[in-house]
Design a protein around this motif. Structure first.
Motif, PDB file in Angstrom:
ATOM      1  N   ASP A  60       0.878  -1.233  -0.077  1.00 52.70           N
ATOM      2  CA  ASP A  60      -0.195   0.072  -0.115  1.00 52.70           C
ATOM      3  C   ASP A  60       0.884   1.336   0.040  1.00 52.70           C
ATOM      4  OD1 ASP A  60      -1.813   1.862   0.390  1.00 52.70           O
ATOM      5  OD2 ASP A  60      -2.845   1.105   2.208  1.00 52.70           O
ATOM      6  N   HIS A  61       1.047   1.896  -1.004  1.00 52.96           N
ATOM      7  CA  HIS A  61       1.574   3.269  -1.287  1.00 52.96           C
ATOM      8  C   HIS A  61       1.169   4.231  -0.163  1.00 52.96           C
ATOM      9  CE1 HIS A  61      -1.854   4.433  -3.655  1.00 52.96           C
ATOM     10  NE2 HIS A  61      -1.570   5.553  -3.105  1.00 52.96           N
ATOM     11  N   THR A  62       0.310   4.113   0.460  1.00 52.16           N
ATOM     12  CA  THR A  62       0.020   5.162   1.379  1.00 52.16           C
ATOM     13  C   THR A  62       0.583   4.899   2.759  1.00 52.16           C
ATOM     14  OG1 THR A  62      -2.160   4.081   2.163  1.00 52.16           O
ATOM     15  CG2 THR A  62      -2.572   5.795   0.490  1.00 52.16           C
ATOM     16  N   SER A  63       1.327   3.705   2.718  1.00 56.79           N
ATOM     17  CA  SER A  63       1.875   3.457   4.036  1.00 56.79           C
ATOM     18  C   SER A  63       3.373   3.775   4.261  1.00 56.79           C
ATOM     19  CB  SER A  63       1.734   1.884   4.444  1.00 56.79           C
ATOM     20  OG  SER A  63       0.411   1.374   4.503  1.00 56.79           O
ATOM     21  N   TYR A  64       3.862   4.288   2.951  1.00 57.97           N
ATOM     22  CA  TYR A  64       5.269   4.734   2.968  1.00 57.97           C
ATOM     23  C   TYR A  64       5.361   6.253   2.632  1.00 57.97           C
ATOM     24  CZ  TYR A  64       5.771  -0.326   2.298  1.00 57.97           C
ATOM     25  OH  TYR A  64       5.648  -1.540   2.453  1.00 57.97           O
ATOM     26  N   ASN A  65       6.612   6.799   3.000  1.00 59.86           N
ATOM     27  CA  ASN A  65       6.649   8.285   3.286  1.00 59.86           C
ATOM     28  C   ASN A  65       7.312   8.741   1.786  1.00 59.86           C
ATOM     29  OD1 ASN A  65       5.608   8.711   5.887  1.00 59.86           O
ATOM     30  ND2 ASN A  65       7.893   7.997   6.588  1.00 59.86           N
ATOM     31  N   ASP A  66       7.925   7.905   1.207  1.00 59.48           N
ATOM     32  CA  ASP A  66       8.364   8.167  -0.134  1.00 59.48           C
ATOM     33  C   ASP A  66       8.742   7.069  -1.116  1.00 59.48           C
ATOM     34  OD1 ASP A  66      10.832   6.535   0.291  1.00 59.48           O
ATOM     35  OD2 ASP A  66      11.607   8.196   1.900  1.00 59.48           O
ATOM     36  N   ARG A  67       8.635   7.497  -2.536  1.00 60.60           N
ATOM     37  CA  ARG A  67       8.643   6.439  -3.469  1.00 60.60           C
ATOM     38  C   ARG A  67       9.721   5.526  -3.256  1.00 60.60           C
ATOM     39  NH1 ARG A  67       9.215   9.907  -8.783  1.00 60.60           N
ATOM     40  NH2 ARG A  67       9.510   7.454  -9.632  1.00 60.60           N
ATOM     41  N   SER A  69      11.243   4.172  -0.337  1.00 56.28           N
ATOM     42  CA  SER A  69      10.699   3.065   0.344  1.00 56.28           C
ATOM     43  C   SER A  69       9.978   2.083  -0.197  1.00 56.28           C
ATOM     44  CB  SER A  69      10.396   3.514   1.707  1.00 56.28           C
ATOM     45  OG  SER A  69       9.295   4.349   1.785  1.00 56.28           O
ATOM     46  N   PHE A  70       8.539   2.550  -0.856  1.00 56.48           N
ATOM     47  CA  PHE A  70       7.632   1.969  -1.579  1.00 56.48           C
ATOM     48  C   PHE A  70       8.159   0.881  -2.479  1.00 56.48           C
ATOM     49  CE2 PHE A  70       4.982   1.041  -5.089  1.00 56.48           C
ATOM     50  CZ  PHE A  70       3.958   0.741  -4.666  1.00 56.48           C
ATOM     51  N   ASP A  71       9.144   1.406  -3.237  1.00 57.95           N
ATOM     52  CA  ASP A  71       9.906   0.466  -4.319  1.00 57.95           C
ATOM     53  C   ASP A  71      10.607  -0.491  -3.842  1.00 57.95           C
ATOM     54  OD1 ASP A  71       8.397   2.135  -6.115  1.00 57.95           O
ATOM     55  OD2 ASP A  71      10.164   2.746  -7.085  1.00 57.95           O
ATOM     56  N   GLU A  72      11.323  -0.193  -2.582  1.00 55.65           N
ATOM     57  CA  GLU A  72      12.129  -1.189  -2.066  1.00 55.65           C
ATOM     58  C   GLU A  72      11.163  -2.498  -1.419  1.00 55.65           C
ATOM     59  OE1 GLU A  72      15.092  -2.189  -1.468  1.00 55.65           O
ATOM     60  OE2 GLU A  72      16.133  -0.355  -2.470  1.00 55.65           O
ATOM     61  N   ALA A  73       9.773  -1.946  -0.859  1.00 54.36           N
ATOM     62  CA  ALA A  73       8.867  -3.109  -0.423  1.00 54.36           C
ATOM     63  C   ALA A  73       8.644  -3.920  -1.434  1.00 54.36           C
ATOM     64  CB  ALA A  73       7.853  -2.457   0.334  1.00 54.36           C
ATOM     65  N   LEU A  74       8.191  -3.296  -2.850  1.00 52.62           N
ATOM     66  CA  LEU A  74       7.909  -3.733  -3.916  1.00 52.62           C
ATOM     67  C   LEU A  74       8.951  -4.934  -4.249  1.00 52.62           C
ATOM     68  CD1 LEU A  74       5.263  -3.161  -5.578  1.00 52.62           C
ATOM     69  CD2 LEU A  74       6.555  -2.187  -7.030  1.00 52.62           C
ATOM     70  N   HIS A  75      10.002  -4.435  -4.534  1.00 54.73           N
ATOM     71  CA  HIS A  75      11.054  -5.341  -4.874  1.00 54.73           C
ATOM     72  C   HIS A  75      11.413  -6.460  -3.939  1.00 54.73           C
ATOM     73  CE1 HIS A  75      14.985  -6.303  -6.863  1.00 54.73           C
ATOM     74  NE2 HIS A  75      15.356  -6.540  -5.537  1.00 54.73           N
ATOM     75  N   ALA A  76      11.422  -6.406  -2.548  1.00 58.39           N
ATOM     76  CA  ALA A  76      11.231  -7.328  -1.624  1.00 58.39           C
ATOM     77  C   ALA A  76      10.520  -8.458  -1.961  1.00 58.39           C
ATOM     78  CB  ALA A  76      11.418  -6.794  -0.381  1.00 58.39           C
TER      79      ALA A  76
END
Length: 215
Positions: A60-67, A69-76
């Protein structure tokens, strides 16, 4: 040849994801969909994937402060599922350059226009406003510049008198559902690969129907 492990990224209803899942159900398809992931927990396409017995995930992109950290979670999550190929199918997030470069040559997108025309959004109305006589869709490798990646395949339809953006959208979507599985097959079986800044076609690939032929 080992079947490639495919992840599909969506943000909404996932109509293109449904056609990709259907195509990959064939044991003759050179890839299998192992994950459908969304940045929106309520995305309709997640339910379709669960019904098909495919693993789903939400970042959920709304749970991340920046792009980043969102992309890191996606990649993981992609790595956790040992994904080989990523398909963007109505995924409404702009990915960071670092993420795109990690997946260079392994991430593809479908766009509702004949690129390089009408990058971005509202493509059907823009096509009408420009007065073009032909419109369509494009599957391309994803690069850091938005909608600018090397083209794998295209399908074209005529723009007819009296067309509306809604009518064009429906006809283009029908072509997307035919084109995307065929283009994904080409990537999975190695007959379309990204080499530098262009697509190299090889092996069993041959131009058929409305597929784009190589330069």
């Amino acid at each position: 040849m080992r079947r490639r492990r495919i992840a599909i990224l969506i943000s909404g209803r996932g109509s293109n994801s449904a056609t990709l899942m259907a195509a990959a159900r064939s044991t003759e398809f050179p890839g299998e969909v192992v994950l459908v992931m969304s940045n929106r927990p309520e995305a309709e396409g997640l339910a379709r994937a669960r019904e098909a017995g495919i693993a789903t995930g939400v970042v959920d992109h709304t749970s991340y402060n920046d792009r980043e950290s969102f992309d890191e979670a996606l990649h993981a999550m992609l790595e956790a599922h040992a994904v080989d190929v990523v398909c963007l199918a109505g995924f409404m997030r702009v990915l960071t350059d670092a993420f795109v470069e990690r997946w260079a040559g392994r991430m593809i997108n479908i766009h509702p226009s004949l690129l390089p025309l009408f990058r971005g959004t509202k493509t059907h109305q823009r096509a009408l406003d420009a007065g073009v006589l032909v419109h369509g869709c494009t599957v391309h490798f994803v690069v850091p510049e938005l909608d600018a990646g090397p083209i794998i395949a295209q399908a074209a339809i005529p723009v007819v008198p009296g067309d509306t953006a809604e009518a064009l959208s429906a006809r283009v979507l029908a072509q997307e559902h035919l084109l995307y599985p065929r283009a994904l097959q080409m990537v999975c079986d190695g007959s379309a690969t990204l080499v530098g800044e262009r697509v190299v076609f090889a092996g069993s690939w041959a131009p058929t129907g409305s597929m784009r032929s190589p330069d």
